[in-house]
Scaffold this motif. Structure first.
Motif, PDB file in Angstrom:
ATOM      1  N   SER A 193       0.820  -1.212   0.000  1.00  7.66           N
ATOM      2  CA  SER A 193       0.000   0.000   0.000  1.00  7.66           C
ATOM      3  C   SER A 193       0.850   1.258   0.000  1.00  7.66           C
ATOM      4  O   SER A 193       0.331   2.357  -0.223  1.00  7.66           O
ATOM      5  CB  SER A 193      -0.922   0.003   1.231  1.00  7.66           C
ATOM      6  N   HIS A 194       2.153   1.140   0.246  1.00  6.33           N
ATOM      7  CA  HIS A 194       3.055   2.299   0.234  1.00  6.33           C
ATOM      8  C   HIS A 194       3.453   2.596  -1.206  1.00  6.33           C
ATOM      9  O   HIS A 194       4.256   1.887  -1.807  1.00  6.33           O
ATOM     10  CB  HIS A 194       4.288   2.007   1.095  1.00  6.33           C
ATOM     11  N   LYS A 195       2.890   3.661  -1.755  1.00  6.46           N
ATOM     12  CA  LYS A 195       3.122   3.986  -3.163  1.00  6.46           C
ATOM     13  C   LYS A 195       4.204   5.044  -3.361  1.00  6.46           C
ATOM     14  O   LYS A 195       4.541   5.380  -4.494  1.00  6.46           O
ATOM     15  CB  LYS A 195       1.815   4.485  -3.804  1.00  6.46           C
ATOM     16  N   GLY A 196       4.776   5.541  -2.264  1.00  2.82           N
ATOM     17  CA  GLY A 196       5.808   6.565  -2.398  1.00  2.82           C
ATOM     18  C   GLY A 196       7.213   6.003  -2.354  1.00  2.82           C
ATOM     19  O   GLY A 196       8.166   6.693  -1.969  1.00  2.82           O
ATOM     20  N   PHE A 197       7.349   4.745  -2.716  1.00  3.73           N
ATOM     21  CA  PHE A 197       8.645   4.063  -2.692  1.00  3.73           C
ATOM     22  C   PHE A 197       9.578   4.716  -3.706  1.00  3.73           C
ATOM     23  O   PHE A 197       9.339   4.681  -4.904  1.00  3.73           O
ATOM     24  CB  PHE A 197       8.438   2.584  -3.023  1.00  3.73           C
ATOM     25  N   GLY A 198      10.664   5.332  -3.225  1.00  2.00           N
ATOM     26  CA  GLY A 198      11.570   6.054  -4.108  1.00  2.00           C
ATOM     27  C   GLY A 198      12.787   5.243  -4.487  1.00  2.00           C
ATOM     28  O   GLY A 198      12.891   4.049  -4.192  1.00  2.00           O
ATOM     29  N   SER A 199      13.717   5.890  -5.126  1.00  2.00           N
ATOM     30  CA  SER A 199      14.953   5.220  -5.526  1.00  2.00           C
ATOM     31  C   SER A 199      15.885   5.119  -4.336  1.00  2.00           C
ATOM     32  O   SER A 199      15.821   5.912  -3.401  1.00  2.00           O
ATOM     33  CB  SER A 199      15.628   5.997  -6.660  1.00  2.00           C
ATOM     34  N   GLY A 200      16.742   4.118  -4.364  1.00  2.00           N
ATOM     35  CA  GLY A 200      17.667   3.935  -3.254  1.00  2.00           C
ATOM     36  C   GLY A 200      18.290   2.570  -3.271  1.00  2.00           C
ATOM     37  O   GLY A 200      18.664   2.039  -4.323  1.00  2.00           O
ATOM     38  N   MET A 201      18.330   1.931  -2.122  1.00  2.00           N
ATOM     39  CA  MET A 201      19.081   0.683  -1.965  1.00  2.00           C
ATOM     40  C   MET A 201      18.375  -0.515  -2.579  1.00  2.00           C
ATOM     41  O   MET A 201      19.023  -1.491  -2.949  1.00  2.00           O
ATOM     42  CB  MET A 201      19.356   0.443  -0.486  1.00  2.00           C
ATOM     43  N   PHE A 202      17.036  -0.467  -2.651  1.00  2.00           N
ATOM     44  CA  PHE A 202      16.286  -1.553  -3.268  1.00  2.00           C
ATOM     45  C   PHE A 202      15.721  -1.081  -4.603  1.00  2.00           C
ATOM     46  O   PHE A 202      15.226   0.047  -4.730  1.00  2.00           O
ATOM     47  CB  PHE A 202      15.144  -2.016  -2.353  1.00  2.00           C
ATOM     48  N   ALA A 203      15.735  -1.972  -5.568  1.00  2.00           N
ATOM     49  CA  ALA A 203      15.280  -1.607  -6.905  1.00  2.00           C
ATOM     50  C   ALA A 203      13.782  -1.395  -6.956  1.00  2.00           C
ATOM     51  O   ALA A 203      13.296  -0.548  -7.716  1.00  2.00           O
ATOM     52  CB  ALA A 203      15.691  -2.696  -7.910  1.00  2.00           C
ATOM     53  N   SER A 204      13.025  -2.152  -6.147  1.00  2.00           N
ATOM     54  CA  SER A 204      11.563  -2.039  -6.145  1.00  2.00           C
ATOM     55  C   SER A 204      11.030  -2.646  -4.864  1.00  2.00           C
ATOM     56  O   SER A 204      11.778  -3.197  -4.039  1.00  2.00           O
ATOM     57  CB  SER A 204      10.972  -2.769  -7.352  1.00  2.00           C
ATOM     58  N   GLN A 205       9.693  -2.553  -4.712  1.00  2.00           N
ATOM     59  CA  GLN A 205       9.058  -3.142  -3.539  1.00  2.00           C
ATOM     60  C   GLN A 205       8.815  -4.638  -3.708  1.00  2.00           C
ATOM     61  O   GLN A 205       8.377  -5.288  -2.768  1.00  2.00           O
ATOM     62  CB  GLN A 205       7.721  -2.444  -3.261  1.00  2.00           C
ATOM     63  N   GLY A 206       9.072  -5.153  -4.870  1.00  2.00           N
ATOM     64  CA  GLY A 206       8.918  -6.576  -5.080  1.00  2.00           C
ATOM     65  C   GLY A 206      10.089  -7.343  -4.519  1.00  2.00           C
ATOM     66  O   GLY A 206      10.948  -6.801  -3.805  1.00  2.00           O
TER      67      GLY A 206
END
Length: 793
Positions: free
Chosen positions: A620-633
Motif C-alpha cells: 500500500s506504500h506507493k511513495g517508494f523512491g529510488s535507493g538501496m532496493f530496486a523495487s518493492q517486489g
C-alpha cells in the motif's frame, strides 16, 4: 544452525564502522553493567499445538472450528492460530509466542454453534484433548417456588389439631372472661392443660398467656374463633391458632425464653395471626398459616422460627439476632430484614422470599438461599450461600463470602464488592448489570472444575482493574476454570486486564458457555448459538503485534536511544482448515520514528521461504523512491524472499518523531501482502522466521535481530563477529568494556514507548540492565515496568 530468535535482543551486522549520527557521541552515558558474554536467554518461543477432534454423544462431527488464543482475553488481537478439524482428524498448527505467555485457550465451535473452551500449559509441543459434548433434555424453568417432596427444612415440633368435642366444657372459652383469666391456674375456674376458643366465638382481652401456675404449668390455648388481645406476653403457655382461627394483637406480642416442651406459637394451616409488633425470645415458634406484622418483627436469643411449606410471614421491619435460626419453606416478605450476631437464615427449597432491604450486619451471620429470592437492596458482611435463582437489585458485599452452588444463578442490577470472596461451583452463574462502580478492591472469584464451567457476566459496565496500559492493579481477580463475559472490555486494556485472570479463567465479549436452563438458574445461562458456517478453505488469522527498534551507529553506541528506526508490525496469515498451511500473508507495518540523519531502508527476509515460492508482492506504500532496493517486489539474486518496505525513512516521515516538544509527523499504517505460488508450511512463516533488518547508508550495511544472518547482499565486515560465533557481538572499537555485548536492535511484544532523542535506553527503563545481565530471568517485562516518563517520547 540453531536459531536464537529472541524478542528484546539484537546484534549489528555491518560492512564497516559507521560514522556517528548527530544524536550521540563516542562517549556513552556512564551506565554501569555489561551484558554477559553468554547472553543467550529467550523471550519468545515456537509452539506446535495439536487439538484432538471433538465428539458429540461419542461421535465426531463433520467438522469443528478451532481457535487458539494466547491470552485469557478471547479477542481477535490475541488469536494466534485457527482452522478446523475434519471428522476425526486432529487440528495441528504452529506459531510464535512471547515467552511470558503461560497458558493457551482453545475454543472449539461445533457446526450447531455450540462452543467449549479448554486451557493448556504452553510448551514447545502442546496436545489438547478434544471437546466432548453430550446433548440432553433440558428441564423446565421454575418461575416461582413449588412444593417439592425433598426439602432441607429441618424437622420441627408438630401439633395435632384437637377435636372440639374432646375439650372439657369448662375449658371452652366461648365468651370474654369478666376478669383476667390465667391459663392452667388452680385458682381459675378452669384448671386444665388445654383450652379452646370455638369457631364463631369472639374473645376480646382478659386472657393471660403466662401459664406458670399449678397444677398445669404449660397450658395450650387453641383458637378456632377470634381472639383480640392488646399486648400479651407468652410465657409457659402455648398459643395455637387452628384452621379458620384468627388472633389479633393491637400492640406488641412478646414471648419469653423459658424451658417448655411445646412451641410458644403454633399457627396451623388456615390459621392467622395479626400483630402491630412482635418480640420473640422463646425457644420455638412455628407458622404453617399466616402471620402478618404491620410494624417490627424482632426474633432474638436462641429462638428457632419455622415458616413451613405454604405458610405466609410478612412484616414491615424484620430483625433476627443472636444464635437463633430462621427456616422458611413458605413465603416471607418484608420491607427490611436484618440479621446480626450469629443469626442464620435458611430459605429452603420451597421458600419464596421478597425483601426490599436486607442487611447481614456482621461476619458471623449466614444466609442459605435454596428457594426463590427477590431482594431490592442487600448489604452482606457475612456468608451468603446461593443454591437457587436469586435476584438482588443492589448487592453490596463488604468483607463477605459468597458461594454460588452448581447450576444456581445470582443476578444483580448493581453489585459493589469490597474485600469479598466469591466461590463458584460448576455450571453456576453470576450476572451483574453494573459491577463495582464504587471501585472496591481486593475481591476474588474462584471456580471449581466441573462438566460445565461457571460464568460471570457483566451486562453493562464493570470495574475490576485500574491503572494505565503498563502500571496497573487488579481490584478483582478471577481464578480457576470460568468464563467472564464483559462486552464493554476495551482492547487497549489488554495489558492490565490480563492481570486479573489466572488458572483457566478467561474473558469474552459474548457468552460462549451454554448453561442448560433449570429450576434454579431461571434459564439465564441458556444460550442458543448461531450455527457455525462451513469454514472456508483458508481463513485469515491475525498475528501478534511486535515493535522493532534499531540503532544505526555500530560499533559505537552513540546516544543508544533505540529510536533511529522504530517499526510496529503485525503479520496476518491465511491459514488452511487444519492449521498446517499458509496461502498468503499480510504484513501490517507502520514506521513510527526515524531518529537518524542517515538514509535508511527497511525490509524483511523470510528465512525459510524460497524466493521462488512467492507469486506476488503488493504494498500500500506507493511513495517508494529510488535507493538501496530496486523495487518493492522481491529482491533479485537472493535465495530467500527479501521484501522491502521503504527505501528511505523520509518517504514516510518528514520529522524524526523523537524530539519531545517538537512538531511530529503523522504516521500511516501500511500493508504488504505476500501471495505464495503454493501454500507453505505454517512453520516456515512464524514470527520467529521473519528476519527484519535495516540498511544504513548503503545496501551492504545490514543491522539484524540476533541469531539472524545477513542477506545475500549484506557483508560481514571488520569487528562484527567471528564466523565460529555468528550470533555474538563484542565491541572492539571505540567503546569501553562496559558496553560489551550491547544490543543494536530490539524486538518487543506489543507497542513500545521508545526513548526520546539523546536518552540512553539504559537510563530510561529502570530494569533494563537487570533484565539483560540476568540473562532475561529477572524483570522479563522491563518495558512495561518502571521508567522515566520525562525521557520517553
Amino acid at each position: 544452525m540453531k536459531r536464537l530468535y529472541t524478542a528484546l535482543m539484537a546484534v549489528a551486522l555491518v560492512a564497516s564502522s559507521c560514522q556517528k549520527d548527530t544524536g550521540g557521541s563516542p562517549d556513552t552515558p556512564d551506565v554501569p553493567g555489561a551484558i554477559p558474554a553468554d547472553f543467550s536467554w529467550k523471550t519468545t518461543r515456537d509452539v506446535n499445538v495439536s487439538v484432538a477432534a471433538p465428539t458429540v454423544n461419542g461421535a465426531a462431527p463433520a467438522y469443528a472450528v478451532i481457535n487458539v488464543y494466547s491470552s485469557p482475553i478471547l479477542s481477535a488481537e490475541n488469536l494466534v492460530t485457527g482452522g478446523a478439524t475434519k471428522s476425526a482428524t486432529p487440528f495441528r498448527s504452529a506459531f510464535t509466542l512471547p515467552a511470558g505467555v503461560e497458558t493457551l485457550y482453545v475454543v472449539t465451535t461445533l457446526p450447531d454453534g455450540t462452543k467449549s473452551v479448554k486451557t493448556a500449559e504452553v510448551r514447545s509441543s502442546v496436545d489438547v484433548a478434544g471437546a466432548s459434548v453430550t446433548t440432553a433434555a433440558m428441564p423446565k424453568v421454575r418461575a416461582a417456588a413449588i412444593t417439592r417432596s425433598a426439602s432441607s427444612m429441618p424437622a420441627f415440633p408438630t401439633m395435632t389439631a384437637p377435636d372440639a368435642s374432646s375439650f372439657d366444657p369448662q375449658a371452652v372459652i366461648a365468651t370474654t372472661p369478666s376478669k383476667n383469666f390465667n391459663l392452667g391456674a388452680q385458682e381459675s375456674q378452669y384448671a386444665a392443660a388445654a383450652y379452646y376458643i370455638p369457631a364463631g366465638a369472639v374473645i376480646e382481652g382478659n386472657i393471660n398467656l403466662n401459664g406458670n401456675y399449678a397444677p398445669n404449668k404449660q397450658p395450650v390455648l387453641y383458637v378456632a374463633g377470634k381472639l383480640v388481645l392488646s399486648s400479651p406476653n407468652i410465657g409457659y403457655a402455648t398459643l395455637a391458632v387452628l384452621p379458620g382461627g384468627e388472633v389479633t394483637v393491637s400492640g406488641k406480642l412478646t414471648a419469653q425464653n423459658v424451658a417448655k416442651d411445646l412451641p410458644a406459637l403454633y399457627v396451623f394451616p388456615g390459621g392467622k395471626l395479626t400483630a402491630a409488633e412482635v418480640n420473640f425470645s422463646g425457644k420455638v415458634a412455628v407458622n404453617l398459616g399466616t402471620v402478618n406484622v404491620s410494624g417490627k418483627l424482632d426474633l432474638n436469643n436462641d429462638l428457632k422460627f419455622y415458616n413451613g411449606a405454604g405458610a405466609v410471614l410478612t412484616s414491615a421491619t424484620f430483625k433476627y439476632s443472636n444464635t437463633g435460626g430462621l427456616f422458611n419453606d413458605g413465603a416471607i416478605s418484608a420491607d427490611e430484614l436484618e440479621f446480626n450476631s450469629t443469626a442464620a437464615f435458611e430459605n429452603c427449597e420451597n421458600g419464596d422470599l421478597k425483601v426490599e432491604e436486607m442487611i447481614m450486619a456482621n461476619t458471623t451471620t449466614k444466609f442459605y438461599q435454596k428457594g426463590v429470592a427477590e431482594i431490592g437492596e442487600m448489604t452482606c458482611r457475612g456468608e451468603f450461600y446461593v443454591n437457587c435463582y436469586t435476584y438482588v437489585d443492589d448487592l453490596g458485599l463488604e468483607g463477605a463470602k459468597l458461594y454460588i452452588a452448581a447450576d444456581a444463578c445470582l443476578e444483580t442490577g448493581e453489585a459493589d464488592f469490597n474485600n469479598a470472596k466469591v466461590e463458584m461451583a460448576a455450571g453456576s452463574l453470576f450476572i451483574a448489570q453494573q459491577y463495582n462502580k464504587n471501585k472496591g478492591g481486593n475481591n476474588t472469584f474462584t471456580a471449581a472444575a466441573g462438566t460445565v464451567i461457571p460464568v460471570v457476566r457483566f451486562e453493562q459496565s464493570a470495574f475490576y482493574s485500574e491503572g494505565n496500559q503498563y502500571w496497573s492493579a487488579a481490584r478483582t481477580t478471577f481464578s480457576g476454570p470460568m468464563e467472564v463475559v464483559d462486552p464493554q472490555a476495551e482492547a487497549e486494556n489488554k495489558f492490565y486486564v490480563a492481570k486479573c485472570f489466572s488458572n483457566g479463567a478467561f474473558l469474552t465479549a459474548e457468552q460462549l458457555t451454554n448453561i442448560p436452563k433449570s429450576e434454579c438458574n431461571g434459564g439465564k445461562g441458556q444460550i442458543t448459538p448461531d450455527p457455525e458456517p462451513e469454514p472456508d478453505a483458508y481463513t485469515n488469522v491475525p498475528g501478534q503485534v511486535y515493535t522493532y527498534c534499531f540503532e544505526d551507529n555500530w560499533p559505537w553506541l552513540g546516544d543508544y536511544d533505540m529510536n533511529d528506526v522504530v517499526i510496529e508490525s503485525r503479520i496476518d496469515r491465511m491459514v488452511s482448515k487444519d492449521g498446517s498451511k499458509v496461502s498468503a500473508l499480510t504484513i501490517n507495518w507502520e514506521l513510527r520514528a526515524a531518529g537518524t540523519t542517515y538514509d535508511i531502508a527497511g525490509a524483511v527476509q523470510m528465512d525459510k521461504v524460497q524466493a521462488s515460492d512467492v507469486a506476488n508482492v503488493e504494498s500500500s506504500h506507493k511513495g517508494f523512491g529510488s535507493g538501496m532496493f530496486a523495487s518493492q517486489g522481491l529482491e533479485s539474486d537472493s535465495q530467500y524472499a527479501v521484501i522491502p518496505f521503504f527505501n528511505n525513512t523520509k518517504e514516510l516521515l518528514s520529522t524524526s518523531n523523537t524530539w519531545k516538544g517538537h512538531p511530529a509527523s503523522a504516521t500511516q499504517k501500511h500493508t504488504t501482502t505476500v501471495i505464495f505460488s503454493q501454500p507453505v508450511d505454517i512453520a516456515a512463516v512464524l514470527d520467529s522466521e521473519m528476519n527484519f533488518f535495516i540498511t544504513p547508508k548503503q545496501r551492504t550495511n545490514e543491522i539484524h535481530m540476533p541469531g539472524y544472518a545477513v542477506t545475500a547482499s549484506g557483508l560481514i565486515g571488520k569487528g562484527s563477529f567471528q564466523p565460529s560465533e555468528p550470533y555474538k557481538f563484542y565491541v572492539t572499537d571505540g567503546d569501553q568494556v562496559k558496553n560489551n555485548y550491547m544490543m543494536w536492535a530490539l524486538v518487543i511484544p506489543g507497542e513500545f514507548r521508545y526513548p526520546a532523542e539523546n536518552n540512553d535506553i539504559r537510563g530510561v527503563y529502570e530494569h533494563f540492565m537487570t533484565w539483560a545481565s540476568s540473562n532475561g530471568t529477572q524483570h522479563p517485562e522491563w518495558y512495561q515496568e518502571s521508567a522515566d516518563a520525562d525521557k520517553i517520547y
